[in-house]
Design an enzyme around this catalytic site. Structure first.
Site, PDB file in Angstrom:
ATOM      1  N   TRP A  22       0.890  -1.158   0.000  1.00  0.00           N
ATOM      2  CA  TRP A  22       0.000   0.000   0.000  1.00  0.00           C
ATOM      3  C   TRP A  22       0.923   1.201   0.000  1.00  0.00           C
ATOM      4  CZ3 TRP A  22      -4.865  -0.815  -0.976  1.00  0.00           C
ATOM      5  CH2 TRP A  22      -5.619  -1.790  -0.331  1.00  0.00           C
ATOM      6  N   HIS A  27      -1.206   3.036   4.227  1.00  0.00           N
ATOM      7  CA  HIS A  27      -0.657   2.629   5.530  1.00  0.00           C
ATOM      8  C   HIS A  27      -1.014   3.617   6.640  1.00  0.00           C
ATOM      9  CE1 HIS A  27       1.465  -1.036   4.697  1.00  0.00           C
ATOM     10  NE2 HIS A  27       1.890  -0.526   3.568  1.00  0.00           N
ATOM     11  N   ASP A  66       8.964  -0.142   4.886  1.00  0.00           N
ATOM     12  CA  ASP A  66       9.299   0.091   3.473  1.00  0.00           C
ATOM     13  C   ASP A  66      10.646   0.781   3.289  1.00  0.00           C
ATOM     14  OD1 ASP A  66       7.243  -1.152   2.107  1.00  0.00           O
ATOM     15  OD2 ASP A  66       5.910   0.567   2.320  1.00  0.00           O
ATOM     16  N   ARG A  69      13.517  -2.139   4.546  1.00  0.00           N
ATOM     17  CA  ARG A  69      13.839  -3.227   3.616  1.00  0.00           C
ATOM     18  C   ARG A  69      14.941  -2.851   2.639  1.00  0.00           C
ATOM     19  NH1 ARG A  69       8.716  -4.060  -0.196  1.00  0.00           N
ATOM     20  NH2 ARG A  69      10.200  -5.342  -1.315  1.00  0.00           N
ATOM     21  N   HIS A  81       6.884  -8.788   3.016  1.00  0.00           N
ATOM     22  CA  HIS A  81       5.791  -7.878   2.638  1.00  0.00           C
ATOM     23  C   HIS A  81       4.656  -8.557   1.879  1.00  0.00           C
ATOM     24  CE1 HIS A  81       7.841  -3.900   3.574  1.00  0.00           C
ATOM     25  NE2 HIS A  81       8.803  -4.787   3.762  1.00  0.00           N
ATOM     26  N   HIS A 137       2.808  -2.334   9.861  1.00  0.00           N
ATOM     27  CA  HIS A 137       2.943  -2.317   8.406  1.00  0.00           C
ATOM     28  C   HIS A 137       2.377  -3.579   7.749  1.00  0.00           C
ATOM     29  CE1 HIS A 137       4.736  -0.825   4.661  1.00  0.00           C
ATOM     30  NE2 HIS A 137       4.942  -2.101   4.375  1.00  0.00           N
ATOM     31  N   ASP A 141      -0.352  -4.391   4.804  1.00  0.00           N
ATOM     32  CA  ASP A 141      -0.041  -4.990   3.501  1.00  0.00           C
ATOM     33  C   ASP A 141      -0.835  -6.257   3.196  1.00  0.00           C
ATOM     34  OD1 ASP A 141       1.767  -3.215   2.403  1.00  0.00           O
ATOM     35  OD2 ASP A 141       3.555  -4.359   2.957  1.00  0.00           O
ATOM     36  N   HIS A 147      -0.812  -8.372  -2.657  1.00  0.00           N
ATOM     37  CA  HIS A 147       0.264  -8.844  -1.770  1.00  0.00           C
ATOM     38  C   HIS A 147       0.083 -10.310  -1.418  1.00  0.00           C
ATOM     39  CE1 HIS A 147       2.537  -5.163  -0.467  1.00  0.00           C
ATOM     40  NE2 HIS A 147       1.636  -4.714  -1.307  1.00  0.00           N
ATOM     41  N   HIS A 170      -0.131  -3.583  -9.921  1.00  0.00           N
ATOM     42  CA  HIS A 170       0.133  -3.588  -8.480  1.00  0.00           C
ATOM     43  C   HIS A 170       0.121  -2.160  -7.915  1.00  0.00           C
ATOM     44  CE1 HIS A 170       1.844  -5.633  -4.867  1.00  0.00           C
ATOM     45  NE2 HIS A 170       2.129  -4.375  -4.587  1.00  0.00           N
ATOM     46  N   ASP A 174      -1.948  -0.274  -4.923  1.00  0.00           N
ATOM     47  CA  ASP A 174      -1.222   0.302  -3.781  1.00  0.00           C
ATOM     48  C   ASP A 174      -1.493   1.791  -3.628  1.00  0.00           C
ATOM     49  OD1 ASP A 174       0.198  -1.912  -2.903  1.00  0.00           O
ATOM     50  OD2 ASP A 174       2.075  -1.355  -3.885  1.00  0.00           O
TER      51      ASP A 174
END
Ligand SMILES: *[C@@H]1O[C@H](CO)[C@@H](O)[C@H](O)[C@H]1NC(C)=O
Ligand SMILES: *[C@@H]1O[C@H](CO)[C@@H](O)[C@H](O)[C@H]1NC(C)=O
Ligand SMILES: *[C@@H]1O[C@H](CO)[C@@H](O)[C@H](O)[C@H]1NC(C)=O
Ligand SMILES: *[C@@H]1O[C@H](CO)[C@@H](O)[C@H](O)[C@H]1NC(C)=O
Length: 293
Positions: A22, A27, A66, A69, A81, A137, A141, A147, A170, A174
């Protein structure tokens, strides 16, 4: 320190491909909905863990995973995720934990891991804090249908346009659809959207179904609990994301009819994510989902 982190996010955001989560708006909104439904005891506990007594204590950390990572230290968390359902949309959807959760972990194993770690009395406070950020988070997701899908890297490899701009399926789920509806990502915009969805849960169109969203939640079995959420979310890949097959959306502009059909599903999934996150945090803090309106 806080300044330093947000600077880092802004700087690094420009290097990120449009991937895997997202967007910030989704989020933040999930986090504010959760803030609206946690008990006072839960709020106090997580404000303590996150060292933030402001009303934004969950929203402020909602996108941390995010940026983490992409750090050297946090690279291991990339597979956390998503879960790559090897199903066959639109003919059949379904998630299978042993088939679909890779050896490096997935969103379901991550929710399990961080649920344990946030409750640990032996880990360092830095590790407990990280666990809380990750949970906020990933429970967001897991509610984004793509996802919970392997096909075309969760839709990342399906080129589309949105309002004339090239993007991918995607990223449309998101970010493009949420931002077309609620404006560019900001804490203020997210708070407004969260208020609308929280009202729908308390007294509006979601009131009659909200209780059922908490079915099967068991804090001592986070894998089973989050597989319920993943399976629910993945089912929308067949019914809403690509009901006519993945090629039907390829190189199509999705900002018209597709947007209109997808928006109610995205609203529903954001609402569920926030409500389930609140219940999960309540379970951690108080042993009960006891949602406080
Ligand atoms: C929770 O806190 C709010 C504001 O601090 C207060 O008004 C409310 O009465 C509290 N609720 C309970 C159930 O203690
Ligand atoms: C908690 O936040 C306060 C004020 O923002 C800061 O001074 C303090 O160092 C923080 N504590 C920890 C353990 O990070
Ligand atoms: C659990 O979280 C820790 C800290 O982020 C990480 O090092 C570890 O690999 C995770 N374990 C699993 C099974 O996901
Ligand atoms: C799928 O096809 C049906 C029937 O042609 C159409 O009404 C619908 O809008 C299409 N949905 C998507 C998401 O393409």
């Amino acid at each position: 320190m806080k300044m330093h982190i947000s600077t880092f996010i802004v700087v690094s955001a420009s290097f990120l491909p449009s991937v895997f989560c997202w967007g910030s708006l989704g989020h933040y909104t999930v986090a504010y909905i959760a803030s609206n439904f946690v008990t006072n005891a839960t709020q106090a506990k997580f404000q303590g863990i996150l060292n933030d007594t402001s009303a934004d204590y969950l929203a402020s950390v909602a996108t941390y995973a995010d940026s983490y990572r992409y750090t050297d230290e946090g690279g291991y968390s990339k597979p956390f995720h998503y879960i790559d359902a090897n199903d066959n949309p639109p003919a059949s959807c379904g998630v299978d934990y042993s088939r679909d959760c890779g050896s490096e972990g997935c969103i379901v194993s991550a929710i399990n891991n961080y649920t344990e770690r946030v409750q640990s009395s032996t880990l360092s406070s830095a590790d407990v804090t990280l666990a809380a950020k990750m949970l906020v988070h990933f429970i967001g997701d897991i509610h984004q249908p793509l996802h919970d899908e392997n096909l075309a890297v969760g839709g990342n490899d399906i080129p589309v346009t949105f309002d004339g701009k090239p993007t991918n399926l995607h990223a449309v789920w998101d970010t493009s659809i949420p931002e077309k509806y609620a404006g560019k990502a900001s804490l203020e915009g997210a708070q407004t959207w969260a208020t609308t969805l929280s009202t729908a849960i308390k007294s509006g169109s979601y009131k009659s179904s909200a209780k059922s969203w908490l079915a099967g939640m068991d804090i001592s079995d986070a894998v089973t609990s989050s597989m319920i959420w993943a399976t629910d979310s993945n089912s929308y890949v067949c019914s809403s994301v690509m009901p006519n097959g993945s090629t039907e959306t390829e190189n199509v502009d999705l900002s018209g009819d597709y947007y209109a059909e997808a928006l109610p599903i995205i609203q529903l999934q954001i609402a569920k994510a926030g409500y389930r996150l609140a219940a999960w945090l309540n379970l951690i803090a108080t042993g009960s989902t006891c949602i406080q309106g």
